[in-house]
Design an enzyme around this catalytic site. Structure first.
Site, PDB file in Angstrom:
ATOM      1  N   GLN A   1       0.801  -1.214   0.000  1.00 47.49           N
ATOM      2  CA  GLN A   1       0.000   0.000   0.000  1.00 47.49           C
ATOM      3  C   GLN A   1       0.844   1.279   0.000  1.00 47.49           C
ATOM      4  OE1 GLN A   1      -2.601  -1.756   3.302  1.00 47.49           O
ATOM      5  NE2 GLN A   1      -4.088  -0.557   2.176  1.00 47.49           N
TER       6      GLN A   1
ATOM      7  N   ARG B   1       3.759  -0.121  13.003  1.00 44.01           N
ATOM      8  CA  ARG B   1       3.459  -1.436  12.434  1.00 44.01           C
ATOM      9  C   ARG B   1       3.559  -1.338  10.920  1.00 44.01           C
ATOM     10  NH1 ARG B   1      -2.055  -4.062  10.957  1.00 44.01           N
ATOM     11  NH2 ARG B   1      -1.291  -6.126  10.358  1.00 44.01           N
TER      12      ARG B   1
ATOM     13  N   HIS C   1       1.040  -9.337   4.708  1.00 44.28           N
ATOM     14  CA  HIS C   1      -0.085  -8.425   4.494  1.00 44.28           C
ATOM     15  C   HIS C   1      -0.446  -8.520   3.007  1.00 44.28           C
ATOM     16  CE1 HIS C   1      -2.142  -4.793   6.542  1.00 44.28           C
ATOM     17  NE2 HIS C   1      -2.780  -4.972   5.397  1.00 44.28           N
TER      18      HIS C   1
ATOM     19  N   GLU D   1      -5.206 -10.358   8.885  1.00 44.80           N
ATOM     20  CA  GLU D   1      -6.589 -10.586   8.489  1.00 44.80           C
ATOM     21  C   GLU D   1      -6.800 -11.809   7.589  1.00 44.80           C
ATOM     22  OE1 GLU D   1      -8.107  -6.965   6.787  1.00 44.80           O
ATOM     23  OE2 GLU D   1      -8.116  -5.964   8.715  1.00 44.80           O
TER      24      GLU D   1
ATOM     25  N   ASN E   1      -8.001  -5.803  14.275  1.00 50.59           N
ATOM     26  CA  ASN E   1      -8.341  -4.649  13.452  1.00 50.59           C
ATOM     27  C   ASN E   1      -9.844  -4.444  13.554  1.00 50.59           C
ATOM     28  OD1 ASN E   1      -5.685  -4.817  12.709  1.00 50.59           O
ATOM     29  ND2 ASN E   1      -6.078  -5.468  10.592  1.00 50.59           N
TER      30      ASN E   1
ATOM     31  N   TYR F   1     -13.032  -1.822  12.557  1.00 43.65           N
ATOM     32  CA  TYR F   1     -13.499  -0.653  11.804  1.00 43.65           C
ATOM     33  C   TYR F   1     -14.973  -0.349  12.021  1.00 43.65           C
ATOM     34  CZ  TYR F   1      -9.029  -0.486   9.467  1.00 43.65           C
ATOM     35  OH  TYR F   1      -7.690  -0.362   9.222  1.00 43.65           O
TER      36      TYR F   1
ATOM     37  N   GLU G   1      -5.106  -2.114  14.019  1.00 42.88           N
ATOM     38  CA  GLU G   1      -5.630  -1.145  13.046  1.00 42.88           C
ATOM     39  C   GLU G   1      -6.970  -0.620  13.524  1.00 42.88           C
ATOM     40  OE1 GLU G   1      -6.158  -2.469   8.975  1.00 42.88           O
ATOM     41  OE2 GLU G   1      -4.219  -3.509   8.988  1.00 42.88           O
TER      42      GLU G   1
ATOM     43  N   GLU H   1      -5.610   1.881  -1.329  1.00 40.59           N
ATOM     44  CA  GLU H   1      -6.620   1.159  -0.558  1.00 40.59           C
ATOM     45  C   GLU H   1      -7.219   0.014  -1.407  1.00 40.59           C
ATOM     46  OE1 GLU H   1      -7.422   0.675   2.487  1.00 40.59           O
ATOM     47  OE2 GLU H   1      -9.163  -0.516   1.951  1.00 40.59           O
TER      48      GLU H   1
HETATM   49  C1  FCB Z   1      -7.839  -3.530   6.498  1.00 41.75           C
HETATM   50  C2  FCB Z   1      -6.481  -3.798   5.891  1.00 41.75           C
HETATM   51  C3  FCB Z   1      -5.659  -2.574   5.653  1.00 41.75           C
HETATM   52  C4  FCB Z   1      -6.495  -1.402   5.179  1.00 41.75           C
HETATM   53  C5  FCB Z   1      -7.709  -1.216   6.050  1.00 41.75           C
HETATM   54  C6  FCB Z   1      -8.584  -0.053   5.653  1.00 41.75           C
HETATM   55  O1  FCB Z   1      -8.702  -4.559   6.143  1.00 41.75           O
HETATM   56  O2  FCB Z   1      -5.737  -4.639   6.727  1.00 41.75           O
HETATM   57  O3  FCB Z   1      -4.644  -2.907   4.746  1.00 41.75           O
HETATM   58  O4  FCB Z   1      -6.770  -1.513   3.856  1.00 41.75           O
HETATM   59  O5  FCB Z   1      -8.481  -2.375   6.059  1.00 41.75           O
END
Ligand code: FCB
Length: 445
Positions: free
Chosen positions: A20, A77, A121, A166, A295, A297, A353, A406
């Site tokens: 990324q 990280r 990753h 993930e 992670n 969100y 994250e 992204e």
């Molecule tokens: C996660 C990913 C990371 C990034 C975020 C927004 O799923 O690990 O690389 O893209 O989402």
């Protein structure tokens, strides 16, 4: 004085991933990865974007470490690109790849920043994909060989390791939904892949233990809090299935050494998957982790839907959303942390994250991003409440240090604390970066 103070040794950090941000995809002997192949396949990435240049971090890492230092980060990280180290996935090493990460690590340490390195990753070497990728059990063994090379080279200075980022996204998004590399649409394949990822993780942990380097190793899971949309018992059952597929299917093997029985049965019935061979579960159970990275969100709200493949469907929550269309739901982080603590034996946890994309305007050299500040503040407070409740949360890595590639959305979604002006590669502090600098300085919100 901040009103909400964090523990003295709390690790405030930021996260990125190699594909990324690095760019330089054909430099210094790096091999092709499945994301190179996928991003160059027409129609896969918004705007036809690729990671060929990204944030050019491969050449600008010194400048980027200086930004981290100025921000006051305690931890960083990042991920290591497998095809930079072992271009064909197995066999010959590429010393120049190791040189890059050695230089990065030295630079971080010289600036007082603790490195947290992720080994996978999502950049599977394309040559391994050509031999079946994660559907091939041998890939797990190749992964552990690559991991051992990295441990040997960096492990005297990198004391915090994350095997996989993930696995659920690798499995489902890459092999069942098809929006990520390698782009397959087969649920049975995705479930086999998830099992092989668990084997890869366990083998890498075993390789690390064997070297006796004295650091810690864990994994990073993409977790969510799942809630039923209504009060009907069917909705509760639907939520249990969704939680099983997204959370427990990945948590239980690494933290309990076994697959959840209900989901194992579900996958067995519907998909004749996975294929677990003798010794696999023992191998997984014999590789306990030192900490779990999560992670977070957004939450997942579901209702019963008997006609859909697994009996549930997602429902849109009522709250405001980020530019990803993800509902902003900080209580879900609190619920998740408390639940992990309760159900999985009080593990050491790191938020590896959390962050948000918004349509950040660059105006007269400034990026005002009050929504990102509000998002982070609310999630930090949720984390602090969890710590007060006794959860062993030791650090928090904001996604992301920089705006970056992204995945399927290309450069259209900006998650950074730092704005990247891609044509010039200029880095511009968003208001949220200054705000975060203050949070770190005061160790609190
Ligand atoms: C996660 C990913 C990371 C990034 C975020 C927004 O799923 O690990 O690389 O893209 O989402």
């Amino acid at each position: 004085m901040p009103k909400h103070v964090f523990p003295v040794d709390f690790v405030w950090g930021a996260a990125t991933a190699a594909y990324q941000i690095e760019g330089a995809v054909r430099e210094d002997g790096r091999g092709e990865s499945i994301w190179d192949r996928f991003s160059h396949t027409p129609g896969k990435i918004q705007g036809g974007d690729t990671g060929d240049v990204a944030c050019d971090h491969y050449h600008r890492y010194r400048e980027d470490v200086a930004l981290m230092r100025e921000m006051g980060l305690k931890g960083y990280r990042f991920s290591i690109a497998w095809p930079r180290i072992v271009p064909a996935g197995k066999g010959a090493l590429n010393p120049k790849g190791l040189d890059f990460y050695n230089a990065l690590v030295d630079r971080l340490l010289a600036n007082g920043i603790t490195p947290y390195a992720t080994l996978y990753h999502w950049e599977l070497p394309q040559l391994l994909q050509d031999r079946g990728g994660w559907d091939n059990r041998d890939t797990a063994a190749y992964f552990a060989e690559y991991a051992a090379v990295v441990f040997e080279s960096l492990g005297d200075r990198v004391r915090h390791w994350i095997t996989l980022n993930e696995p659920s996204v690798v499995a489902y998004n890459g092999h069942a939904i098809g929006e990520h590399a390698p782009g397959f649409t087969d649920y049975a394949l995705a479930v086999r892949v998830s099992h092989h990822l668990n084997l890869a993780h366990a083998r890498a942990v075993a390789a690390y233990r064997q070297l006796n380097q004295g650091g810690v190793i864990g994994t990073t899971l993409n977790l969510t809090s799942v809630y039923p949309a209504g009060n009907a018992p069917e909705d509760g059952a639907a939520a249990r299935i969704a939680d099983g597929m997204y959370n427990r299917w990945f948590l239980d093997p690494v933290l309990k050494g076994a697959y959840p029985r209900d989901i194992l049965e579900l996958f067995g019935q519907k998909l004749q998957a996975p294929v677990i061979q003798a010794g696999d579960l023992e191998r997984i159970a014999a590789a306990p982790i030192d900490f779990l990275g999560l992670n977070y969100y957004s939450r997942l709200l579901v209702r019963s839907a008997p006609s859909s493949p697994f009996g549930y469907e997602a429902v849109r929550g009522a709250g405001p959303c980020t530019a990803m269309g993800w509902e902003i739901y900080p209580d879900g982080l609190y619920d998740l942390l408390v639940r992990l603590d309760r159900d999985y034996g009080h593990p050491r946890l790191l938020v590896t994250e959390n962050g948000a994309a918004f349509d950040d305007p660059l105006q007269a050299g400034r990026v005002a991003d009050p929504e990102r500040i509000a998002y982070l503040r609310e999630h930090f407070l949720a984390a602090r409440r969890a710590i007060e409740s006794g959860v062993r949360l030791e650090g928090y890595f904001v996604w992301s240090l920089l705006d970056n590639f992204e995945w399927a959305h290309g450069y259209s979604r900006r998650f950074g604390l730092i704005y990247v002006d891609y044509p010039t590669q200029e880095r511009i502090w968003k208001d949220s970066a200054r705000w975060y600098q203050g949070v770190i300085r005061q160790n609190g919100v």
